[in-house]
Design a protein around this motif. Sequence first.
Motif: not given
Length: 745
Positions: A241-265
């Motif tokens: 059920x994962x993503x099916x590749x249909x074309x190039x994947x953009x690999x972009x900078x993640x600067x400024x993205x909110x922390x998802x795991x490092x800030x967890x208790x």
Amino acid sequence: MSIPFYKRVLRVAAPLLALAALLAAGAWCVSELPDLSANAGRTVVINEVCVKNLTGLTDADGETGDWIELINLSGEDIVLDGWGLSDNPDRPYKWTFPEGTVLSGGANNIMVLFADGKNGYDAAGSLHTNFRLSRKGETLVLTDPDGGTVDTLGYDSQEYDLTYGRLRGDASRVGVLAAPTPGSANSTRFLEETVQPVDLGEVEFSAQAGFYGEAFELTLSCDDPDAAIVYTLDGSLPTTSSNIYTGPITIDSREGDANEYVSLPSAFLGEWVVGYACDYAPDPVAKATTVTACVYKDGVLGEAVTTQTYWVGLENYTLPVVSLTAEADDLFGPEGIYVPGQSYYTLRKYGSTDRVGNFTSSEKIDARIQILDTDGSELLNADTTVRVSGGWSRLDSVMKNLHLKLQDGATSGLLDQAPGGDALDTLVLRGSGNGSAYTSLHQDAFLCNYLYGLDVGTQYNQPVVLFLQDEYWGVYTVRESKNTDFFLRHYGIEEDDLICPGTTPDEQAQPEKSAFGLGVDALDATTPEGMAWVEENVDVDEYIRYIIAQMYTYNADGLYNGGNNSILWKSAEVDEDNPYADGRWRFLLNDLDATLIDVEVDPFAYLLENEFSFETHETAPWYSVIDNLFQKLWASAEFRQRFAEEYRREMETIYAPENIVPAFDAWAELLRPEIGQDLARQKVGVTELAPLADQILGYQMEPWEMNVEEWEEQVDYVRDYFTRRADIMLDYLDQYLQLAEEGAA
């Protein structure tokens, strides 16, 4: 680099099943024999397991322990004397069957064992193993007395009261069974069959893992034009059920993205989960993007999984970079190994105040590891298992230690300065949260590396930058694990010949330690007979070097805490060709975080002025005989002379300022370029719940932040320690030698 992929089980979200007509615990009867036609060549198989037994089979104590079912397909009775059963293929005889255990080959050819750690028979005659089953999945192995593997059964994370096992009549097919059947033939249906991956080739990536200045388009390809490619961007393994590749994947900078795991208790403070009142890493940390892909065709996933991690808009780090990714829930979900999670909240619900969370268990999860060198070249790309390790740091540190076991024959050359370190398959990632004396100085790692050639059992360390689940986790050190392999590589001692309390089985190691402790209690080192006993039982030269290292660093959480964190070991066999296999006790330096605190501290007073008898202290779990032995030996003029000679030599060479200070300066310089980002990751803010914590605990939560200038002050303090300590140590030696001579007179 492609990673062989196996153990793929589609997870089942199913309600708890009511078990009907459970047989008595430990029963081994079946009304009709299974069809053996599909099981050619098999004798005994691991037939069915229940990993989360909540409401099902009970033992003689009325407890619902997890269980394992074996079935004899040979048609003949089999005596299981010397057979082993284990949840670790690298340690196949973790539990052995009691002498006289017979598995019938007739109508009563099924045996149910409880895997609950109780070890032995219960009142109803049911067998219990000395290990428990992992809820996250593992591989069970059944071994015969000759070391041959009779059967293995691997399973993934399971749901409560469901069982995993082999289809009745075809032992080659495995999956989540339609209904639990302990003690009788398995179901002929699966709720979900394990889909065995096939060789569909590898996914090719247009870009290798590494650091990129700008965003780019990543293309994926495979050799089969009729196949598809499925991929993930969150560290998880691809599924149907994962993503099916249909074309190039953009690999972009993640600067400024909110922390998802490092800030967890992920730590405790008293009876409070700190994260509710504290805001860990309140500022966004650096992030990566991990792409994990495999080929997919005709409803089947390929066995080769390829993983690459990319950092965009970030400069190369000056230390090697470790990227560790897994199923996010396996790390941070309700049952995740890195958080308090379900264990903590369930215990609190029922009134327990124990400081227990998911991270206090030894559960292992599957993960993938990549290591890039400072020049961007790939050092490792492999499957691994991961578990949280360490002592108090599990509870109070957000930068927890992680123990890794590389899979499928993968090895790491990151520690190539250690014996056999160019091909290690077990690594420990040690966080700076262990630095009880200094933040992010990693003095334990420095001291271990500096004293590595002194033959006092230290572990070699390599500082790295860790990204966990694509988020910057800080500066860690990768080090050797002090497992049985450590003793083989360093000392040539095989696991079967090793006696080491805490590492080898207690039934042999603890009686040996007790006998040694009581022997030290009775020691009179002032007599020739006493010193002869010491020489026969202890490598005295190694012991002297070990004690001097502890005294110089003043290990407050080791030698100067009743022997806490002490490791002693010996060979059970004597081998004249191996100087370490002489049956004498030796000692390993261990956990040097609480060191280098007070340059003026007296290294002798604690050891000579306290009572350390083993008989008095043996019930204390931290107690060792090391302190007691020194006190007894100090009464001997012969020993004092021998000790003083080595002590002076080491203060004038190994610990001389002209030698240790430059080495420490080089260590600080190695860490310095990364310290700013490392300290920013450790910043702690407070939330609106902080006043509530104050009311409940009487503990006022305060923000915490350390800057680079304060870190440099730590460096200066430790440099001063190394500059002055050797002379101070020599002064104390002279003082206590004089006191001993006056006392003897």
